[in-house]
Design a protein around this motif. Structure first.
Motif, PDB file in Angstrom:
ATOM      1  N   ARG A 146      -1.077  -3.930 -25.431  1.00 57.90           N
ATOM      2  CA  ARG A 146      -2.323  -3.186 -25.218  1.00 57.90           C
ATOM      3  C   ARG A 146      -3.484  -3.690 -26.058  1.00 57.90           C
ATOM      4  N   GLY A 147      -3.253  -4.666 -26.906  1.00 62.32           N
ATOM      5  CA  GLY A 147      -4.344  -5.233 -27.680  1.00 62.32           C
ATOM      6  C   GLY A 147      -4.868  -4.340 -28.787  1.00 62.32           C
ATOM      7  N   TRP A 154       3.098  -8.769 -18.348  1.00 64.62           N
ATOM      8  CA  TRP A 154       2.387  -9.763 -17.552  1.00 64.62           C
ATOM      9  C   TRP A 154       0.888  -9.694 -17.774  1.00 64.62           C
ATOM     10  N   ALA A 155       0.368  -8.496 -17.988  1.00 64.10           N
ATOM     11  CA  ALA A 155      -1.066  -8.384 -18.279  1.00 64.10           C
ATOM     12  C   ALA A 155      -1.393  -9.012 -19.632  1.00 64.10           C
ATOM     13  N   PHE A 156      -0.506  -8.847 -20.600  1.00 63.71           N
ATOM     14  CA  PHE A 156      -0.710  -9.469 -21.905  1.00 63.71           C
ATOM     15  C   PHE A 156      -0.713 -10.988 -21.794  1.00 63.71           C
ATOM     16  N   ALA A 195      -5.606  -5.369 -13.355  1.00 65.57           N
ATOM     17  CA  ALA A 195      -6.552  -4.280 -13.113  1.00 65.57           C
ATOM     18  C   ALA A 195      -5.903  -2.927 -13.383  1.00 65.57           C
ATOM     19  N   GLN A 196      -4.639  -2.787 -12.976  1.00 68.49           N
ATOM     20  CA  GLN A 196      -3.908  -1.538 -13.213  1.00 68.49           C
ATOM     21  C   GLN A 196      -3.807  -1.235 -14.704  1.00 68.49           C
ATOM     22  N   GLU A 197      -3.450  -2.245 -15.497  1.00 69.56           N
ATOM     23  CA  GLU A 197      -3.293  -2.021 -16.935  1.00 69.56           C
ATOM     24  C   GLU A 197      -4.643  -1.800 -17.615  1.00 69.56           C
ATOM     25  N   LYS A 198      -5.663  -2.430 -17.126  1.00 70.20           N
ATOM     26  CA  LYS A 198      -7.007  -2.189 -17.665  1.00 70.20           C
ATOM     27  C   LYS A 198      -7.431  -0.758 -17.386  1.00 70.20           C
ATOM     28  N   GLU A 199      -7.109  -0.253 -16.192  1.00 69.54           N
ATOM     29  CA  GLU A 199      -7.455   1.117 -15.836  1.00 69.54           C
ATOM     30  C   GLU A 199      -6.647   2.117 -16.650  1.00 69.54           C
ATOM     31  N   GLY A 258      -5.766   1.754 -19.686  1.00 72.71           N
ATOM     32  CA  GLY A 258      -6.491   1.850 -20.949  1.00 72.71           C
ATOM     33  C   GLY A 258      -5.634   2.411 -22.056  1.00 72.71           C
ATOM     34  N   SER A 259      -6.160   3.433 -22.736  1.00 72.51           N
ATOM     35  CA  SER A 259      -5.473   4.029 -23.883  1.00 72.51           C
ATOM     36  C   SER A 259      -4.687   5.271 -23.518  1.00 72.51           C
ATOM     37  N   ARG A 260      -4.573   5.581 -22.235  1.00 74.40           N
ATOM     38  CA  ARG A 260      -3.805   6.750 -21.839  1.00 74.40           C
ATOM     39  C   ARG A 260      -2.345   6.579 -22.208  1.00 74.40           C
ATOM     40  N   ALA A 261      -1.717   7.674 -22.534  1.00 78.28           N
ATOM     41  CA  ALA A 261      -0.281   7.631 -22.817  1.00 78.28           C
ATOM     42  C   ALA A 261       0.464   7.319 -21.540  1.00 78.28           C
ATOM     43  N   PRO A 262       1.432   6.400 -21.571  1.00 82.25           N
ATOM     44  CA  PRO A 262       2.151   6.048 -20.343  1.00 82.25           C
ATOM     45  C   PRO A 262       3.125   7.150 -19.903  1.00 82.25           C
TER      46      PRO A 262
END
Length: 496
Positions: free
Chosen positions: A371-372, A452-454, A486-490, A492-496
């Motif tokens: 998540r950076g 994969w987003a990372f 795009a999914q992971e960017k959306e 964001g910081s929400r709890a999974p």
């Protein structure tokens, strides 16, 4: 008549509580309980309890041999004492700078570690570049004669890590090992709990939940747990040291890291006890070697790196991770999390102030890496939220290992993994709302998608890392990669 050397009173910090921090069993001692330390950071409530309980138990053991001051600052405690003291090298830069500023305090070399600073610096200076644990570990084995046989490693191999990566036993909810000796709280613990309740009412903030003390606060408790571990748990430690079971947070781990870091146990004595257990036939070599690698190798290694690297290393951020820790993570709100592995591990931190090293690395650290999140924020979080957390412990562990923020100064690749790894090494994926095989959609595992987003976001910075070439090449085969990113960017910081 023999001239007796007069020993200065020894100032013991709260992480220097064992007898090996004294030159003589009868040496006079100074113990200072600084309330101001707890004002600076929001420590885990159980960590604060453990540290204060250990300090006060040591004062009670020493009796009239010790002066015990409960004050706002260390300076105030020294002023009240009004005499010169000496102190073993502290474990943080802040404390070292304080000691250096006090003319009435003489600083001695560090204790509580195995390899000397001089030996480590000599070893590291010869490398002139990357510093690998494996090379240091082999050096330390030779230097101290541990698990050696006629100049070579006992059994013919230095590292038996490949033998210690078994997944948990199929269908088992818990490992078949006896629990460690129970901790019995006493009147000192009761007084500590009352004081912490009062401090909280005065505005000193804690995180996590209060609970019964789970970790040793005295040397006797720590020794009992070490002896029990060596006799009953060590054989199973090695094979399953990387495995996770939701109903068994301890597995076969010793859970003695807080005891070593409080100074209650001498690490070299523990290394010799484990070595002897193997040589007597009581423990397999892979288990003994795995434990010794953590203590003689990794623990000493991160301690020395803390001092060998300059103070700016903590801020290293070559993957350009800029996001702040989200509130649900910072505040240990495990109930906000739907992913079973992350919810359970975060609850373990909230409820115990401790999980073993694989949940730390592959659940907590892995998620933050994907998540950076800023590495320096994670250093602080691990420092405050774990009963064994100290700045010297967490800096290299988080910056260099967990978050790969130095791009390989101490490790060869990021510890990033998707849901397949967690599914193989734990029982978390069964019953989870997310599918470790999916990377897109409502059922996509946040670790699989996040992996994969990372990689997609870090491709340029990881280019040239030979251990990442295969994974990076796979990116080009993922037709849905833009949607995953795009999914992971959306998310964001929400709890999974």
């Amino acid at each position: 008549m023999h001239n007796r050397v007069m020993l200065l009173r020894r100032w013991l910090f709260a992480d220097q509580l064992g007898p090996h921090f004294l030159d003589d069993p009868n040496q006079p001692v100074l113990l200072i309980e600084s309330k101001g330390v707890f004002r600076r950071r929001a420590f885990h409530r159980q960590k604060a309890h453990l540290v204060l309980s250990a300090l006060r138990h040591r004062a009670a053991e020493l009796g009239d041999q010790a002066v015990h001051h409960r004050v706002e600052t260390y300076r105030a405690g020294l002023t009240q004492l009004g005499e010169s003291v000496d102190v073993c090298h502290p474990t943080s830069r802040r404390a070292r700078d304080l000691v250096r500023s006090l003319p009435e305090v003489r600083m001695l070399p560090p204790r509580g570690f195995i390899t000397s600073p001089e030996d480590f610096v000599g070893w590291a200076d010869e490398r002139r570049g990357t510093l690998r644990l494996e090379e240091f570990y082999r050096y330390a084995r030779r230097r101290h004669g541990v698990l050696m046989d006629q100049g070579g490693p006992l059994g013919g191999r230095w590292n038996l890590d490949a033998d210690n990566r078994q997944p948990p036993p199929s269908g088992a909810a818990r490992l078949d090992v006896p629990p460690p000796p129970a901790i019995q709280e006493d009147e000192i613990d009761e007084a500590v709990r009352r004081d912490l309740d009062r401090w909280a009412g005065e505005g000193i903030r804690f995180v996590g939940r209060d609970g019964p003390r789970r970790f040793p606060a005295t040397r006797a408790e720590a020794v009992a747990r070490l002896e029990h571990f060596v006799a009953h748990r060590l054989p199973m430690f090695g094979p399953y040291e990387d495995a996770m079971l939701a109903a068994d947070p301890l597995m076969a781990h010793s859970a003695l890291s807080s005891s070593f870091n409080l100074g209650l146990l001498d690490p070299m004595a523990a290394v010799r006890a484990v070595e002897q257990a193997h040589r007597s036939g009581a423990a397999p070599l892979a288990s003994a070697e795995g434990f010794i690698r953590q203590l003689l190798g990794w623990r000493d290694y991160v301690w020395h790196l803390y001092w060998y690297f300059d103070a700016g290393y903590r801020a290293t951020n070559r993957l350009a991770a800029r996001r702040s820790l989200p509130a649900w993570f910072a505040d240990l709100d495990a109930d906000a999390v739907g992913a079973r592995c992350l919810a359970d591990v975060l609850a373990g931190v909230r409820d115990r102030g401790w999980v073993h090293h694989i949940p730390r690395l592959m659940v907590l650290g892995n998620y933050g890496l994907q998540r950076g999140w800023r590495p320096s924020d994670l250093v602080d979080w691990f420092h405050r939220c774990f009963v064994d957390g100290y700045e010297w412990v967490m800096t290299a562990n988080v910056v260099g290992m967990s978050q790969f923020a130095d791009l390989g100064r101490i490790t060869t690749k990021p510890y990033a993994a998707g849901g397949a790894y967690l599914n193989r090494m734990s029982d978390y994926c069964g019953g989870c709302r997310y599918d470790p095989r999916r990377r897109l959609g409502d059922e996509a595992c946040p670790y699989t998608a996040g992996y994969w987003a990372f990689l997609a976001g870090s491709r340029e910075r990881l280019h040239g890392n030979v251990r990442m070439n295969r994974a990076l090449r796979q990116l080009d085969r993922l037709e849905d990669l833009p949607q995953v990113v795009a999914q992971e960017k959306e998310r964001g910081s929400r709890a999974p």
